[in-house]
Design an enzyme around this catalytic site. Structure first.
Site, PDB file in Angstrom:
ATOM      1  N   ASP A  12       0.836  -1.209   0.000  1.00 53.81           N
ATOM      2  CA  ASP A  12       0.000   0.000   0.000  1.00 53.81           C
ATOM      3  C   ASP A  12       0.869   1.257   0.000  1.00 53.81           C
ATOM      4  O   ASP A  12       1.940   1.267   0.602  1.00 53.81           O
ATOM      5  CB  ASP A  12      -0.909  -0.028   1.243  1.00 53.81           C
ATOM      6  CG  ASP A  12      -2.066   0.948   1.120  1.00 53.81           C
ATOM      7  OD1 ASP A  12      -2.277   1.507   0.035  1.00 53.81           O
ATOM      8  OD2 ASP A  12      -2.762   1.153   2.139  1.00 53.81           O
ATOM      9  N   ARG A  16       0.237   7.637  -2.683  1.00 50.49           N
ATOM     10  CA  ARG A  16       0.746   8.699  -1.802  1.00 50.49           C
ATOM     11  C   ARG A  16       2.214   9.005  -2.085  1.00 50.49           C
ATOM     12  O   ARG A  16       2.649  10.146  -2.045  1.00 50.49           O
ATOM     13  CB  ARG A  16       0.560   8.311  -0.329  1.00 50.49           C
ATOM     14  CG  ARG A  16      -0.815   8.674   0.200  1.00 50.49           C
ATOM     15  CD  ARG A  16      -1.125   7.960   1.479  1.00 50.49           C
ATOM     16  NE  ARG A  16      -1.455   6.567   1.221  1.00 50.49           N
ATOM     17  CZ  ARG A  16      -1.585   5.646   2.162  1.00 50.49           C
ATOM     18  NH1 ARG A  16      -1.393   5.974   3.421  1.00 50.49           N
ATOM     19  NH2 ARG A  16      -1.918   4.416   1.846  1.00 50.49           N
ATOM     20  N   TRP A  17       2.975   7.960  -2.395  1.00 54.30           N
ATOM     21  CA  TRP A  17       4.396   8.152  -2.711  1.00 54.30           C
ATOM     22  C   TRP A  17       4.531   9.123  -3.879  1.00 54.30           C
ATOM     23  O   TRP A  17       5.352  10.038  -3.851  1.00 54.30           O
ATOM     24  CB  TRP A  17       5.026   6.795  -3.041  1.00 54.30           C
ATOM     25  CG  TRP A  17       6.495   6.825  -3.276  1.00 54.30           C
ATOM     26  CD1 TRP A  17       7.483   6.597  -2.361  1.00 54.30           C
ATOM     27  CD2 TRP A  17       7.162   7.113  -4.523  1.00 54.30           C
ATOM     28  NE1 TRP A  17       8.723   6.713  -2.949  1.00 54.30           N
ATOM     29  CE2 TRP A  17       8.543   7.037  -4.285  1.00 54.30           C
ATOM     30  CE3 TRP A  17       6.720   7.422  -5.807  1.00 54.30           C
ATOM     31  CZ2 TRP A  17       9.494   7.245  -5.271  1.00 54.30           C
ATOM     32  CZ3 TRP A  17       7.673   7.646  -6.801  1.00 54.30           C
ATOM     33  CH2 TRP A  17       9.035   7.550  -6.526  1.00 54.30           C
ATOM     34  N   ARG A  25      -0.114   9.224 -10.089  1.00 52.74           N
ATOM     35  CA  ARG A  25      -0.163   7.987  -9.299  1.00 52.74           C
ATOM     36  C   ARG A  25       0.556   6.830 -10.006  1.00 52.74           C
ATOM     37  O   ARG A  25       1.174   5.994  -9.366  1.00 52.74           O
ATOM     38  CB  ARG A  25      -1.621   7.613  -9.026  1.00 52.74           C
ATOM     39  CG  ARG A  25      -2.335   8.608  -8.110  1.00 52.74           C
ATOM     40  CD  ARG A  25      -3.818   8.256  -7.977  1.00 52.74           C
ATOM     41  NE  ARG A  25      -4.007   6.910  -7.460  1.00 52.74           N
ATOM     42  CZ  ARG A  25      -3.946   6.568  -6.169  1.00 52.74           C
ATOM     43  NH1 ARG A  25      -3.701   7.501  -5.257  1.00 52.74           N
ATOM     44  NH2 ARG A  25      -4.131   5.337  -5.781  1.00 52.74           N
ATOM     45  N   SER A  57      -6.799  -5.925  -6.333  1.00 50.18           N
ATOM     46  CA  SER A  57      -7.926  -6.524  -5.616  1.00 50.18           C
ATOM     47  C   SER A  57      -9.175  -6.507  -6.500  1.00 50.18           C
ATOM     48  O   SER A  57      -9.257  -5.725  -7.466  1.00 50.18           O
ATOM     49  CB  SER A  57      -8.202  -5.763  -4.319  1.00 50.18           C
ATOM     50  OG  SER A  57      -8.893  -4.570  -4.599  1.00 50.18           O
ATOM     51  N   ASN A  60     -10.363  -3.124  -6.834  1.00 49.91           N
ATOM     52  CA  ASN A  60      -9.564  -2.109  -7.541  1.00 49.91           C
ATOM     53  C   ASN A  60     -10.144  -1.716  -8.907  1.00 49.91           C
ATOM     54  O   ASN A  60      -9.765  -0.695  -9.478  1.00 49.91           O
ATOM     55  CB  ASN A  60      -8.108  -2.569  -7.722  1.00 49.91           C
ATOM     56  CG  ASN A  60      -7.271  -2.474  -6.457  1.00 49.91           C
ATOM     57  OD1 ASN A  60      -6.297  -3.200  -6.288  1.00 49.91           O
ATOM     58  ND2 ASN A  60      -7.643  -1.576  -5.553  1.00 49.91           N
ATOM     59  N   ARG A  63     -11.363   1.863  -9.429  1.00 43.40           N
ATOM     60  CA  ARG A  63     -10.483   3.024  -9.617  1.00 43.40           C
ATOM     61  C   ARG A  63     -10.700   3.612 -11.008  1.00 43.40           C
ATOM     62  O   ARG A  63     -11.269   2.956 -11.882  1.00 43.40           O
ATOM     63  CB  ARG A  63      -9.027   2.584  -9.449  1.00 43.40           C
ATOM     64  CG  ARG A  63      -8.752   2.176  -8.026  1.00 43.40           C
ATOM     65  CD  ARG A  63      -7.287   1.955  -7.767  1.00 43.40           C
ATOM     66  NE  ARG A  63      -7.117   1.688  -6.338  1.00 43.40           N
ATOM     67  CZ  ARG A  63      -6.020   1.923  -5.655  1.00 43.40           C
ATOM     68  NH1 ARG A  63      -4.967   2.426  -6.247  1.00 43.40           N
ATOM     69  NH2 ARG A  63      -5.957   1.651  -4.374  1.00 43.40           N
ATOM     70  N   ARG A 180       1.615  -4.978   6.100  1.00 42.85           N
ATOM     71  CA  ARG A 180       0.964  -3.937   5.290  1.00 42.85           C
ATOM     72  C   ARG A 180       1.795  -2.677   5.407  1.00 42.85           C
ATOM     73  O   ARG A 180       2.133  -2.253   6.527  1.00 42.85           O
ATOM     74  CB  ARG A 180      -0.464  -3.673   5.754  1.00 42.85           C
ATOM     75  CG  ARG A 180      -1.149  -2.623   4.873  1.00 42.85           C
ATOM     76  CD  ARG A 180      -2.618  -2.447   5.164  1.00 42.85           C
ATOM     77  NE  ARG A 180      -3.211  -1.582   4.146  1.00 42.85           N
ATOM     78  CZ  ARG A 180      -4.431  -1.686   3.664  1.00 42.85           C
ATOM     79  NH1 ARG A 180      -5.234  -2.623   4.113  1.00 42.85           N
ATOM     80  NH2 ARG A 180      -4.887  -0.860   2.743  1.00 42.85           N
ATOM     81  N   GLU A 199       0.590 -13.367  12.105  1.00 37.89           N
ATOM     82  CA  GLU A 199       0.999 -12.164  12.836  1.00 37.89           C
ATOM     83  C   GLU A 199       0.902 -10.992  11.863  1.00 37.89           C
ATOM     84  O   GLU A 199       1.297 -11.108  10.700  1.00 37.89           O
ATOM     85  CB  GLU A 199       2.451 -12.299  13.317  1.00 37.89           C
ATOM     86  CG  GLU A 199       2.655 -13.359  14.365  1.00 37.89           C
ATOM     87  CD  GLU A 199       1.975 -13.017  15.688  1.00 37.89           C
ATOM     88  OE1 GLU A 199       1.822 -11.819  15.996  1.00 37.89           O
ATOM     89  OE2 GLU A 199       1.590 -13.951  16.402  1.00 37.89           O
TER      90      GLU A 199
HETATM   91  C1  FPP Z   1      -1.707   0.269  -3.334  1.00 37.25           C
HETATM   92  O1  FPP Z   1      -1.288   1.600  -3.442  1.00 37.25           O
HETATM   93  C2  FPP Z   1      -1.177  -0.542  -4.400  1.00 37.25           C
HETATM   94  C3  FPP Z   1      -1.921  -1.129  -5.377  1.00 37.25           C
HETATM   95  C4  FPP Z   1      -3.382  -0.977  -5.510  1.00 37.25           C
HETATM   96  C5  FPP Z   1      -1.327  -1.957  -6.410  1.00 37.25           C
HETATM   97  C6  FPP Z   1      -0.025  -2.612  -6.121  1.00 37.25           C
HETATM   98  C7  FPP Z   1       0.633  -2.817  -7.407  1.00 37.25           C
HETATM   99  C8  FPP Z   1       1.966  -2.797  -7.653  1.00 37.25           C
HETATM  100  C9  FPP Z   1       2.976  -2.657  -6.599  1.00 37.25           C
HETATM  101  C10 FPP Z   1       2.482  -2.898  -9.042  1.00 37.25           C
HETATM  102  C11 FPP Z   1       2.096  -4.115  -9.829  1.00 37.25           C
HETATM  103  C12 FPP Z   1       2.322  -5.396  -9.147  1.00 37.25           C
HETATM  104  C13 FPP Z   1       3.103  -6.418  -9.574  1.00 37.25           C
HETATM  105  C14 FPP Z   1       3.093  -7.736  -8.850  1.00 37.25           C
HETATM  106  C15 FPP Z   1       4.002  -6.304 -10.705  1.00 37.25           C
HETATM  107  P1  FPP Z   1      -2.384   2.743  -3.564  1.00 37.25           P
HETATM  108  O2  FPP Z   1      -2.508   3.112  -4.990  1.00 37.25           O
HETATM  109  O3  FPP Z   1      -3.670   2.306  -2.923  1.00 37.25           O
HETATM  110  O4  FPP Z   1      -1.697   3.885  -2.751  1.00 37.25           O
HETATM  111  P2  FPP Z   1      -2.421   5.011  -1.882  1.00 37.25           P
HETATM  112  O5  FPP Z   1      -3.163   4.302  -0.781  1.00 37.25           O
HETATM  113  O6  FPP Z   1      -1.285   5.829  -1.382  1.00 37.25           O
HETATM  114  O7  FPP Z   1      -3.318   5.763  -2.824  1.00 37.25           O
END
Ligand code: FPP
Length: 241
Positions: A12, A16-17, A25, A57, A60, A63, A180, A199
């Site tokens: 997660d 934000r990063w 994003r 998910s 997702n 989005r 997480r 855990e």
């Molecule tokens: C959550 O950050 C992250 C995701 C919904 C997707 C994770 C996907 C990757 C790391 C890249 C693709 C994966 C693979 C296995 C190649 P967020 O967007 O919810 O962040 P935020 O909460 O800061 O908005």
């Protein structure tokens, strides 16, 4: 020192990063893919045998369409770029989630990754894609119900093991440690059945910043926990000893 056999991660904080840097994003998700690569490497070096990553998910899809497309594209990019190397490293890839509603190109890439690496033994990388814990349990219930209606199983005989064996994770041990990132403290429909005794470690760092040091920090926290599995403290398994 006890290393968890199975680590599951809710990656997660990509958005934000990026937002903190004034970037789109997608830039965060792109950096997130690099963190995935590093996490797989760290897991192998640290002796973790199963690493499950929550990549997309079933929720997702809600989005913005552009972000959904970007996430699909990044999974394809990751498989195309890294599959050969993961195979060389003897890593077995397995995908969990509802594959039925995925586009043909994604599905064929995921199938190719699973087929190519199916005999590998160093570590298992389990990618949760179009995954939701409730959806997985509902699909397992449908499979069991079909067996009952075919006369292959008695409803009264259904045990916890039958449910476990009907989930996407059949044959994979339950996660010992669930991490997480980003400071949020929720399970978000991830491995609901399997995480019964896991855990939980919540780290403040955002996923693109999750590096070897953060992984080790999570393992250190895990090793200080006393896993009791419903028993008393004196019967429990102290991990740090
Ligand atoms: C959550 O950050 C992250 C995701 C919904 C997707 C994770 C996907 C990757 C790391 C890249 C693709 C994966 C693979 C296995 C190649 P967020 O967007 O919810 O962040 P935020 O909460 O800061 O908005």
């Amino acid at each position: 020192m006890s290393v968890p056999q199975h680590v599951a991660i809710i990656m997660d904080g990509n958005g934000r990063w990026a937002e903190r840097r004034g970037q789109a994003r997608t830039a965060g998700h792109r950096r997130g893919v690099e963190a995935v690569r590093a996490a797989v490497e760290s897991a192998g070096e640290l002796g973790v045998k199963y690493l499950t990553l929550f990549a997309f998910s079933s929720e997702n899809w809600r989005r913005p369409q552009q972000e959904v497309n970007d996430l699909m594209g990044l999974l394809k990019f990751f498989i195309r770029r890294d599959l050969a190397e993961l195979h060389r490293e003897n890593i077995k890839i397995r995908v969990i989630g509802d594959k039925a509603s995925l586009k043909a190109d994604i599905l064929s890439l995921l199938t190719e990754a699973e087929e190519l690496t199916k005999a590998n033994t160093a570590m298992q990388l389990i990618i949760a894609f179009n995954y939701g814990g409730r959806d997985e349990i509902a699909r397992a219930a449908r499979r069991l119900a079909a067996r009952v209606s075919q006369g292959d199983l008695n409803a009264e005989d259904i045990r916890e093991e039958d449910i476990g064996a009907s989930l996407d994770t059949a044959g994979i041990p339950d996660p010992d440690l669930l991490i997480r990132t980003s400071g949020e403290q929720r399970i978000s429909n991830f491995l609901l059945w399997q995480a019964a005794y896991a855990e939980f470690v919540f780290l403040p760092c955002l996923w693109p910043d999750f590096d070897r040091k953060a992984f080790e920090e999570a393992l250190d926290i895990y090793q200080c926990r006393n896993r009791r599995f419903g028993k008393t403290a004196s019967q429990g398994l102290a991990l740090g000893t």
